[in-house]
Design an enzyme around this catalytic site. Structure first.
Site, PDB file in Angstrom:
ATOM      1  N   SER A  78       0.796  -1.234   0.000  1.00  0.00           N
ATOM      2  CA  SER A  78       0.000   0.000   0.000  1.00  0.00           C
ATOM      3  C   SER A  78       0.823   1.276   0.000  1.00  0.00           C
ATOM      4  O   SER A  78       0.249   2.369  -0.076  1.00  0.00           O
ATOM      5  CB  SER A  78      -0.961   0.002   1.191  1.00  0.00           C
ATOM      6  OG  SER A  78      -2.049  -0.861   0.944  1.00  0.00           O
ATOM      7  N   LYS A  81       0.033   3.668  -2.705  1.00  0.00           N
ATOM      8  CA  LYS A  81      -0.999   4.700  -2.600  1.00  0.00           C
ATOM      9  C   LYS A  81      -0.406   6.093  -2.434  1.00  0.00           C
ATOM     10  O   LYS A  81      -1.118   7.092  -2.609  1.00  0.00           O
ATOM     11  CB  LYS A  81      -1.942   4.381  -1.445  1.00  0.00           C
ATOM     12  CG  LYS A  81      -2.762   3.103  -1.635  1.00  0.00           C
ATOM     13  CD  LYS A  81      -3.752   2.902  -0.496  1.00  0.00           C
ATOM     14  CE  LYS A  81      -4.618   1.665  -0.711  1.00  0.00           C
ATOM     15  NZ  LYS A  81      -3.924   0.422  -0.354  1.00  0.00           N
ATOM     16  N   SER A 138      -5.961   3.185   4.496  1.00  0.00           N
ATOM     17  CA  SER A 138      -5.405   2.434   3.365  1.00  0.00           C
ATOM     18  C   SER A 138      -6.487   1.675   2.605  1.00  0.00           C
ATOM     19  O   SER A 138      -6.256   0.567   2.114  1.00  0.00           O
ATOM     20  CB  SER A 138      -4.321   1.460   3.853  1.00  0.00           C
ATOM     21  OG  SER A 138      -3.464   1.098   2.802  1.00  0.00           O
TER      22      SER A 138
END
Length: 443
Positions: A78, A81, A138
């Site tokens: 993640s 991101k 997230s």
């Protein structure tokens, strides 16, 4: 849905300390490894890290203070991101969208798995609501919804991600989606037609983090949110996965991880990536960025990050060694063609700072100038016109690697164009001056 979300949030907000410290059975831990010693002050001993890759940088100079396999492409989970966050924030900054714009959730987002806020197709939320869900919790579904809103499809958004990475100088990064999920975990209908996976290096992650901090200095407005109630009907709020937030010093389960000055940036975890974290903290006006890949538990990524940041803050500081608008000795002026004056004073356009050992005396500098030829500097010239560059070099001792920084030399005054009469007499004077020198050299 509420009960499922409650279970998901309780995994973090009410996790007992023993569970927090439990190993992740799906990931093979790296062996304890000595990092590459810093080149600024080799006498300082770097910590050993049980990671696959790591880096520590000071973003204003770009100086690397610590590294471990920094250029090995690895799955970032993640931390991907961060690029989605950067692009969305940049679109807002450019005025292409507003935080209050309403996003309608599509099928791809609704079918996303992993960390999520259980969006349904047709749900409507503002960009800001989805952004917070992405930055704090997230949430994969919120991330995909934002990607599709910005570019029409996640596929098109991924193209923008890769183009942006290239412009930033991220040389060993490739994105296949907006979330960092493994390809097999994406909804089958929306998987890219490739056998590649998202890969990023620690160095590239630090470059991306630097751009977030420099281009969007209000980033911590979102990354420091400890919890967020996404919908009124939700049983529990989204809890920030970043246990190291300084504000967590008052949270029972997380206070052992809270770190002074830490205000971001992004965690990541998949079975292939292990536990990752890009962290940033500021102390005494100095900000550092750390990246760790491949910790074997959620807690371990934070304890290793603490080692990395402590090493930086305990041993180094940023010192301004040249103030802006400083005169360079030996290059106080430069020649100008066709001006009322034949030369003009010049100064540096901005300050110069270096990373130095903590408590070090003012470093000794060497300079090298590169001046634009006078025939190319033709009046009129405005004050602040670039007329060359000066490179400053700092080296602690013979064993240390030099640090260099180049800044522009600019005019500190305006230069008006001389009239034709003055230019004529100046040309005559130069002609006879050259003729006299030629005659003198005969004897």
């Amino acid at each position: 849905m509420a009960s499922v979300m409650l279970l998901n949030m309780l995994c973090v907000s009410a996790l007992p300390a023993a569970a927090i410290l439990a190993p992740d059975a799906t990931y093979a831990a790296a062996a304890s490894t000595a990092v590459t010693p810093n080149t600024i002050n080799p006498s300082v001993t770097a910590p050993q890290l049980k990671l696959n890759s790591a880096i520590l940088i000071e973003p204003t100079t770009g100086q690397v203070l610590l590294s471990l396999n920094p250029d090995e492409p690895l799955p970032p989970a993640s931390m991907t991101k961060m690029m989605t966050e950067y692009i969305v924030a940049d679109q807002i900054k450019q005025g292409k969208h507003k935080w209050s714009d309403v996003v309608t959730v599509g099928e791809n987002a609704a079918q996303s798995i992993g960390s999520r806020i259980f969006l349904a197709k047709g749900d409507q939320h503002t960009i800001e609501q989805l952004y917070i869900a992405m930055a704090v919790g997230s949430a994969n579904d919120a991330t995909v919804a934002l990607a599709e809103y910005i570019s029409g499809s996640e596929e098109n958004f991924v193209k923008l991600m890769n183009e942006t990475a290239k412009k930033m100088g991220m040389k060993n990064t490739v994105f296949i989606n907006s979330t960092g999920l493994d390809r097999a975990d994406m909804p089958a209908k929306y998987r890219p037609d490739t056998d590649k996976e998202t890969l990023m290096t620690a160095r590239d992650a630090s470059i991306l983090a630097t751009r977030i901090i420099q281009d969007h200095p209000d980033f911590n407005k979102y990354t420091t949110i400890q919890n967020y109630k996404f919908r009124d009907r939700d049983a529990s709020p989204i809890v920030n996965w970043n246990w190291m937030l300084e504000a967590n010093k008052n949270v029972t389960n997380f206070k052992q991880f809270a770190y002074e000055g830490l205000d971001g940036l992004k965690t990541g975890h998949t079975s292939n990536a292990g536990n990752c974290f890009t962290g940033t903290a500021v102390r005494n006006g100095v900000r550092l960025i750390s990246v760790v890949f491949g910790a074997d538990t959620e807690a371990h990524r934070f304890t290793e990050t603490k080692k990395v940041l402590d090493y930086g803050f305990n041993n180094f500081e940023v010192k301004q060694v040249v103030a802006p608008k400083t005169t360079v000795k030996g290059t106080e002026t430069v020649n100008v063609t066709k001006g009322k004056e034949s030369s003009v004073p010049v100064v540096t356009d901005k300050a110069v700072s270096f990373i130095v050992p903590k408590g070090a005396k003012d470093p000794k500098l060497t300079t090298k100038t590169n001046i634009t030829p006078a025939e190319s500097l033709v009046a009129p010239l405005k004050s602040g016109t670039k007329v060359g560059t000066v490179t400053y070099t700092y080296q602690l001792d013979a064993k240390a690697q030099p640090q260099t920084q180049t800044v522009n030399l600019i005019t500190s005054e305006e230069v008006e164009k001389a009239g034709w009469f003055r230019q004529l007499f100046r040309a005559i004077g130069e002609f006879f001056g050259d003729l006299f020198d030629s005659i003198k050299n005969l004897f």
